[in-house]
Design a protein around this motif. Sequence first.
Motif, short mmCIF file in Angstrom:
data_model
loop_
_atom_site.label_atom_id
_atom_site.label_comp_id
_atom_site.label_asym_id
_atom_site.label_seq_id
_atom_site.Cartn_x
_atom_site.Cartn_y
_atom_site.Cartn_z
N PHE A 187 12.23 0.13 -11.16
CA PHE A 187 12.44 -0.58 -9.65
C PHE A 187 11.09 -0.51 -8.79
N ASN A 188 10.24 0.52 -9.35
CA ASN A 188 9.09 1.06 -8.42
C ASN A 188 8.14 -0.35 -8.53
N VAL B 4 9.63 4.48 -22.30
CA VAL B 4 9.79 4.44 -20.80
C VAL B 4 9.06 3.38 -20.27
N LEU B 5 7.55 3.39 -20.29
CA LEU B 5 6.58 2.73 -19.48
C LEU B 5 6.87 1.30 -20.10
N GLY B 6 6.77 1.13 -21.30
CA GLY B 6 6.69 -0.24 -21.84
C GLY B 6 7.73 -1.16 -21.50
N ILE B 7 8.98 -0.53 -21.58
CA ILE B 7 10.05 -1.41 -21.37
C ILE B 7 10.40 -1.49 -20.03
N PHE B 8 10.43 -0.55 -19.35
CA PHE B 8 11.20 -0.72 -18.00
C PHE B 8 10.13 -1.20 -16.99
N VAL B 9 8.97 -0.76 -17.14
CA VAL B 9 8.03 -1.43 -16.20
C VAL B 9 7.74 -2.86 -16.26
N VAL C 179 14.83 5.63 -5.44
CA VAL C 179 14.67 6.99 -4.87
C VAL C 179 15.64 7.96 -5.65
N PRO C 180 17.09 7.77 -5.80
CA PRO C 180 17.58 8.77 -6.62
C PRO C 180 17.23 9.25 -7.75
N GLY C 181 16.81 8.23 -8.50
CA GLY C 181 16.14 8.21 -10.08
C GLY C 181 15.01 8.98 -9.92
N PHE C 182 14.13 8.96 -9.04
CA PHE C 182 13.08 9.90 -8.92
C PHE C 182 13.35 11.34 -8.59
N ILE C 183 14.30 11.42 -7.62
CA ILE C 183 14.53 12.75 -7.48
C ILE C 183 15.24 13.57 -8.56
N GLY C 184 15.98 12.71 -9.55
CA GLY C 184 16.51 13.14 -10.65
C GLY C 184 15.31 13.64 -11.67
N ALA D 223 0.85 -1.31 -0.03
CA ALA D 223 0.19 -0.01 0.02
C ALA D 223 0.93 1.16 -0.04
N ALA D 224 1.72 1.38 0.82
CA ALA D 224 2.77 2.54 0.85
C ALA D 224 3.37 2.61 -0.38
N THR D 225 3.97 1.38 -1.08
CA THR D 225 4.53 1.68 -2.32
C THR D 225 3.49 2.02 -3.51
N GLN D 226 2.27 1.59 -3.39
CA GLN D 226 1.36 2.39 -4.19
C GLN D 226 0.93 3.62 -4.21
#
Length: 436
Positions: free
Chosen positions: A341-342, A277-282, A316-321, A242-245
């Motif tokens: 990673f999410n 980005v969505l199709g490949i990495f998720v 986290v670092p990628g999200f901040i970037g 839940a926290a992740t979502q």
Amino acid sequence: MSSETLSNANAGERTGGYAWIVLALLCLVYVLNFLDRQLLSILAKPIQDDLGLSDGQLGRLGGLYFALFYCVLGVPVAWLADRGNRVRVLMMACALWSAATIACGMAQTYPQLVLARMSVGIGEAGGVPPSYSIISDYFRANRRGTALGLFNLGPPIGQSLGVAFGAKIAAVYDWRLAFIVLGGAGLMAAMAVGTFVREPKRGATDLAIDQHAQEHATVSFWATVRMFAIRPTLALVSLAAAATQFVTYGTLGFTTLFLMREKAMTLDEIAIWYTLVLGIFVSAGIFLSGRLTDRFAERSPQIYGLLPGIALALAVPGFIGFVHAPSWPVAMGFLAVPTFFNYFYLTPAVTLVQNSVSARQRTLAGAVLLLIMNLVGLGLGPTWVGAVSDWLRPAHPANSLQLAFYSLVPFYLLAIALHLALARHLGRARRAARAS
């Protein structure tokens, strides 16, 4: 052992290639489920411009209003599916949310759009839990993580196709047409489910020694909720997910609007680059997490918590970037990291729950897991981001969404801590079981 028991025990092997056909069709329905769900956020900018909506209104529309019906109705639908024909429930649900998606494209006012989105939530409540249970009865426990991992490719494929087709249709024609076309595709998928998918015997792929107990197990909603409350494994995995979502849905709900409004990205550019980005990495993240879960879970059950915890720490670092990037090409490069990673949490969470309950509890247990995850994540994540953006916009009109995204970082840390607590508990349980 009776011939019937032997037949049940070997059902997963007997089904063979048909099991993979069923999995592919259920994944297609999940693709459309998530595509219809995320179409609002993908087309947020043209919808906002057309209907004059604030960020807060968009957040409630894609979050709280949708999630209330999606989450609450998921439980009685799952109860019904655990006692009846799961395939029929899935077919009817798919038809309902697809018709409601078409209604979204016809809405002329905000209240009309709210009612249509609530109807989408009502339909989608019957989509995922029956599918989890059907898949678990077509694949044995040692293949279940991979099967559910493949099924869980539905969200990234749905997101990417939604961005590609939804954004392109909206850019060339109109945002309303995107809802109508994709809703029509869902109606055809509902007919395909009713035609080609056979209802499997409950517990067909479980060990024969468990068949009698599972077939006579008493299932009730409150007993299942109580099980989640008193069993630390189920409580921790549901809270961690839940926290992740909260983070993932909070981000998804506003990424397209953020890229267009604050990074000067066009719908045509989003249809290409954000889709990739969505199709490949998720997809890669979800599939890899399923494979790693199957490989290590038997000898090291801590992987159910440790794998998502480590992945989120790396995100986290990628999200901040991504949030801080000065331009959209740079933002896209950073976004690939958390996008990968999410989603390491999803397959381990679903697999752990499905493997922890009896066959007749799987649909209801999956629904309770989704209830907890989605009330917190889907219901509150986008609502939070939209509300924070509205609150900050008078003082920071040029970058209110950027600052609202920064407010998600503490929730990343909470999700990491909960997953590590789950891993610690599973490790202790494993050691206690060996000692006894």
